[in-house]
Write a protein that holds these residues in place. Structure first.
Motif, PDB file in Angstrom:
ATOM      1  N   PHE A  78       8.433  -2.179   7.705  1.00  0.00           N
ATOM      2  CA  PHE A  78       9.485  -2.760   7.776  1.00  0.00           C
ATOM      3  C   PHE A  78       9.631  -4.021   6.540  1.00  0.00           C
ATOM      4  N   CYS A  79       8.480  -4.256   6.221  1.00  0.00           N
ATOM      5  CA  CYS A  79       8.462  -4.946   5.004  1.00  0.00           C
ATOM      6  C   CYS A  79       8.751  -4.313   3.658  1.00  0.00           C
ATOM      7  N   LEU A  80       8.554  -3.064   3.795  1.00  0.00           N
ATOM      8  CA  LEU A  80       8.739  -2.236   2.637  1.00  0.00           C
ATOM      9  C   LEU A  80      10.265  -2.098   2.697  1.00  0.00           C
ATOM     10  N   ILE A  81      10.994  -2.151   3.646  1.00  0.00           N
ATOM     11  CA  ILE A  81      12.599  -2.022   3.582  1.00  0.00           C
ATOM     12  C   ILE A  81      13.042  -3.314   3.048  1.00  0.00           C
ATOM     13  N   THR A  97      -2.125   4.293   1.505  1.00  0.00           N
ATOM     14  CA  THR A  97      -2.564   5.242   2.558  1.00  0.00           C
ATOM     15  C   THR A  97      -1.424   5.132   3.530  1.00  0.00           C
ATOM     16  N   HIS A  98      -1.676   6.283   4.538  1.00  0.00           N
ATOM     17  CA  HIS A  98      -0.694   6.376   5.760  1.00  0.00           C
ATOM     18  C   HIS A  98      -0.827   5.078   6.737  1.00  0.00           C
ATOM     19  N   GLY A  99      -2.165   4.739   6.739  1.00  0.00           N
ATOM     20  CA  GLY A  99      -2.580   3.624   7.557  1.00  0.00           C
ATOM     21  C   GLY A  99      -1.803   2.441   7.032  1.00  0.00           C
ATOM     22  N   PHE A 100      -1.552   1.938   5.885  1.00  0.00           N
ATOM     23  CA  PHE A 100      -1.049   0.895   5.468  1.00  0.00           C
ATOM     24  C   PHE A 100       0.249   0.477   6.013  1.00  0.00           C
ATOM     25  N   SER A 119       5.247 -10.051   1.975  1.00  0.00           N
ATOM     26  CA  SER A 119       5.582 -10.500   0.755  1.00  0.00           C
ATOM     27  C   SER A 119       5.444  -9.603  -0.528  1.00  0.00           C
ATOM     28  N   VAL A 120       6.108  -9.934  -1.477  1.00  0.00           N
ATOM     29  CA  VAL A 120       6.224  -8.840  -2.506  1.00  0.00           C
ATOM     30  C   VAL A 120       4.888  -8.605  -3.238  1.00  0.00           C
ATOM     31  N   GLU A 121       3.937  -9.337  -3.145  1.00  0.00           N
ATOM     32  CA  GLU A 121       2.740  -9.145  -3.730  1.00  0.00           C
ATOM     33  C   GLU A 121       1.664  -7.939  -3.124  1.00  0.00           C
TER      34      GLU A 121
END
Length: 309
Positions: free
Chosen positions: A88-91, A160-163, A171-173
């Motif tokens: 969700f953070c990736l979105i 990795t998939h687990g990430f 956060s962006v970092e």
């Protein structure tokens, strides 16, 4: 006694931060209301959404609204240390990355439109037609997507998939695993900065030459266009300085946390909120045609001056 003083000092700092967060909420709410009113005005008249400069203006308004809303949500999540899953953070990151570049790239396109209108008036109707405008919007979004695509391409190879199912403060970092990835993102930002500033300066010089040779109404119109380019340049500068803020904040985070909090707050107000409030000033208030329409609809038709559009 020293312990009490320390606790009181901590409570005082927390209260100060709470006040800052509330102040940001007020500013975001005000800017969103103003931008929403401008967007409504844009859609109320055919002339506005059939004219390139107003269409590009509406793109910046919509971009600013989305950007302010998402950054404010991220600010609140970060302040309360609320964790979310990384997918969700990736979105959120994709949205922020796109709209971080969308406003400055659109401002550059608006500057080019002013250059064509003033320096190439006979070709303006062809180069800045509705068809050309639609192509221009696609190009703007494509250019704005490139930094995100590059950074994410590297991230997908490293993660990795687990990430994606981990929970953390967004956060962006988080999406930068190695230093060279941060340097690459910085290089992309600086490249965009140099290209857009070069275009702004070139357009300014060309329009300045035309302004010196113009006379009468043409001279007045040209100087007005020149002032618009200057304001675009200042707005663009604030937007692009924002691209450097994460690197300054990351360095401060390693040395002084309180200074990091204060600098991050200053950066948010100065380089995120401030540029987003300049768009209404440049076109919403300075443009007489749009300002008359804005007053008419804001006052629910009580403003009786005829709209010459």
């Amino acid at each position: 006694m020293a312990t009490n003083n320390s606790v009181n000092g901590g409570e005082s700092s927390l209260r100060s931060i709470n006040g800052q967060v509330l102040f940001v909420q007020v500013l975001v709410f005000v800017f969103l209301c103003i931008n929403s009113l401008l967007i409504v005005t844009f859609f109320m008249k055919d002339y506005f959404y059939t004219t390139m400069r107003y269409i590009l203006f509406s793109i910046t308004l919509l971009s600013d609204c989305v950007y302010l809303l998402v950054t404010d949500i991220l600010l609140i999540l970060s302040y309360f240390r609320f964790t979310i899953q990384m997918w969700f953070c990736l979105i959120i990151y994709v949205i922020l990355s796109l709209y971080t570049y969308l406003t400055p790239v659109t401002l550059t396109a608006m500057t080019l439109e002013r250059y064509v209108a003033i320096c190439l008036p006979l070709q303006h109707s062809v180069l800045c037609s509705i068809r050309s405008c639609m192509h221009c919007i696609l190009v703007i979004h494509g250019i704005s997507c490139l930094p995100c695509i590059i950074v994410l391409s590297i991230f997908f190879k490293s993660a990795t998939h687990g990430f994606y199912i981990q929970k953390n403060v967004c956060s962006v970092e988080i999406f930068i695993f190695q230093k060279w990835q941060g340097h690459l993102r910085s290089a992309i930002s600086q490249f965009y900065f140099l290209v857009m500033v070069s275009i702004i300066v070139l357009c300014y010089v060309k329009i300045m030459k035309v302004a010196k040779m113009a006379s009468g109404e043409n001279k007045k119109s040209t100087w007005k266009g020149l002032r618009t380019v200057i304001l675009h340049g200042f707005q663009l500068l604030l937007c692009l300085i924002q691209l450097w803020c994460p690197f300054i904040e990351a360095a401060l985070l390693q040395t002084n946390f309180l200074l990091y909090i204060n600098v991050r707050y200053f950066n948010y107000i100065t380089f995120i909120l401030a540029p987003r409030c300049l768009s209404p000033l440049i076109y919403g208030l300075r443009d007489e045609m749009f300002f008359n329409a804005l007053k008419y609809y804001a006052l629910c038709g009580l403003y009786k001056k005829p709209l010459d559009i």
